[in-house]
Design a protein around this motif. Structure first.
Motif, PDB file in Angstrom:
ATOM      1  N   ALA A  15       0.833  -1.210   0.000  1.00 29.50           N
ATOM      2  CA  ALA A  15       0.000   0.000   0.000  1.00 29.50           C
ATOM      3  C   ALA A  15       0.865   1.256   0.000  1.00 29.50           C
ATOM      4  O   ALA A  15       0.487   2.278  -0.584  1.00 29.50           O
ATOM      5  CB  ALA A  15      -0.931  -0.003   1.212  1.00 29.50           C
ATOM      6  N   ALA A  16       2.031   1.190   0.648  1.00 29.37           N
ATOM      7  CA  ALA A  16       2.919   2.357   0.698  1.00 29.37           C
ATOM      8  C   ALA A  16       3.477   2.693  -0.680  1.00 29.37           C
ATOM      9  O   ALA A  16       3.817   3.851  -0.948  1.00 29.37           O
ATOM     10  CB  ALA A  16       4.052   2.090   1.680  1.00 29.37           C
ATOM     11  N   LYS A  17       3.544   1.705  -1.536  1.00 27.72           N
ATOM     12  CA  LYS A  17       4.063   1.930  -2.889  1.00 27.72           C
ATOM     13  C   LYS A  17       3.092   2.750  -3.751  1.00 27.72           C
ATOM     14  O   LYS A  17       3.476   3.284  -4.780  1.00 27.72           O
ATOM     15  CB  LYS A  17       4.327   0.600  -3.591  1.00 27.72           C
ATOM     16  N   ASN A  18       1.826   2.824  -3.318  1.00 25.50           N
ATOM     17  CA  ASN A  18       0.800   3.489  -4.131  1.00 25.50           C
ATOM     18  C   ASN A  18       0.822   5.000  -4.036  1.00 25.50           C
ATOM     19  O   ASN A  18      -0.051   5.659  -4.595  1.00 25.50           O
ATOM     20  CB  ASN A  18      -0.591   2.986  -3.748  1.00 25.50           C
ATOM     21  N   GLY A  19       1.760   5.573  -3.321  1.00 23.62           N
ATOM     22  CA  GLY A  19       1.869   7.027  -3.309  1.00 23.62           C
ATOM     23  C   GLY A  19       1.314   7.659  -2.051  1.00 23.62           C
ATOM     24  O   GLY A  19       1.679   7.289  -0.947  1.00 23.62           O
ATOM     25  N   ASP A  20       0.408   8.611  -2.216  1.00 23.49           N
ATOM     26  CA  ASP A  20      -0.114   9.438  -1.126  1.00 23.49           C
ATOM     27  C   ASP A  20      -0.686   8.575   0.004  1.00 23.49           C
ATOM     28  O   ASP A  20      -1.726   7.954  -0.134  1.00 23.49           O
ATOM     29  CB  ASP A  20      -1.197  10.379  -1.666  1.00 23.49           C
ATOM     30  N   ASN A  33      -4.694   6.833   1.723  1.00 21.20           N
ATOM     31  CA  ASN A  33      -4.592   5.430   1.342  1.00 21.20           C
ATOM     32  C   ASN A  33      -5.157   4.568   2.486  1.00 21.20           C
ATOM     33  O   ASN A  33      -4.495   4.356   3.505  1.00 21.20           O
ATOM     34  CB  ASN A  33      -3.125   5.089   1.063  1.00 21.20           C
ATOM     35  N   GLY A  34      -6.357   4.080   2.317  1.00 23.37           N
ATOM     36  CA  GLY A  34      -7.040   3.315   3.367  1.00 23.37           C
ATOM     37  C   GLY A  34      -6.311   2.034   3.741  1.00 23.37           C
ATOM     38  O   GLY A  34      -6.215   1.689   4.920  1.00 23.37           O
ATOM     39  N   ASP A  35      -5.787   1.329   2.743  1.00 20.55           N
ATOM     40  CA  ASP A  35      -5.058   0.091   3.040  1.00 20.55           C
ATOM     41  C   ASP A  35      -3.851   0.372   3.929  1.00 20.55           C
ATOM     42  O   ASP A  35      -3.562  -0.379   4.859  1.00 20.55           O
ATOM     43  CB  ASP A  35      -4.588  -0.584   1.751  1.00 20.55           C
ATOM     44  N   TYR A  36      -3.156   1.473   3.651  1.00 18.98           N
ATOM     45  CA  TYR A  36      -1.988   1.827   4.443  1.00 18.98           C
ATOM     46  C   TYR A  36      -2.392   2.232   5.860  1.00 18.98           C
ATOM     47  O   TYR A  36      -1.827   1.742   6.841  1.00 18.98           O
ATOM     48  CB  TYR A  36      -1.224   2.973   3.770  1.00 18.98           C
ATOM     49  N   ILE A  37      -3.371   3.090   5.970  1.00 13.77           N
ATOM     50  CA  ILE A  37      -3.807   3.601   7.278  1.00 13.77           C
ATOM     51  C   ILE A  37      -4.325   2.472   8.160  1.00 13.77           C
ATOM     52  O   ILE A  37      -3.918   2.332   9.319  1.00 13.77           O
ATOM     53  CB  ILE A  37      -4.882   4.698   7.097  1.00 13.77           C
TER      54      ILE A  37
END
Length: 166
Positions: A45-50, A54-58
């Protein structure tokens, strides 16, 4: 800033061998199975940018904090627990680890096991030794009357059996 929570009263330090095994299995499941999966998902998820939207990251980072907190708690708790792996010398009285058969005033029988606070499960008929019902039972013998205060009023039970087999 987090919400203040007053410290909880520590539960009893006793646990059955089955309860200890279940806690160790939970630590293993969280640390060796679930955490690597969540870490991998957060990495992707961190690779996806902002990251701020980013819900997956959070939610992945939040789940990692939950896992770490639970594993830290379980490891501390396992260090202080005392495994009770044999019956007491006097098996005629209700003590930790006993299966107790109770009869209520209507003649219905129920069988409960007195276990530590980390392993109680009412669906499996396991009572925490810190619960009001278990505290009323501890030290009783067969044919003793047990009075338990409950929200619906006092309930009376009679001890009809004590067994220490697992």
């Amino acid at each position: 800033m987090g919400r203040y929570r007053p410290p909880r009263k520590r539960g009893s330090k006793y646990i059955t061998p089955e309860g200890e095994a279940a806690l160790r299995e939970e630590v293993h499941q969280l640390w060796k199975v679930e955490r690597p999966q969540v870490t991998s998902a957060v990495h992707e998820a961190a690779k996806n940018g902002d990251r701020s939207e980013n819900g997956d990251y959070i939610y992945g980072k939040r789940r990692l904090r939950e896992i770490d907190s639970r594993v830290r708690f379980l490891n501390k708790r396992l260090d202080e627990l005392e495994v009770v792996d044999r019956p007491p010398a006097d098996t005629s009285k209700v003590r930790f680890g006993a299966w107790v058969t109770l009869e209520d005033e209507q003649g219905e029988e129920k069988r409960w096991r007195i276990v530590g606070p980390d392993e109680f499960n009412l669906r499996e008929y396991k009572l925490s030794m810190d619960s009001p019902m278990a505290r009323a039972l501890l030290g009783k013998a067969i044919d003793d009357e047990v009075v338990v205060a409950s929200p619906s009023g006092e309930q009376v039970y009679y001890v009809t059996g004590i067994d220490y087999s697992t």
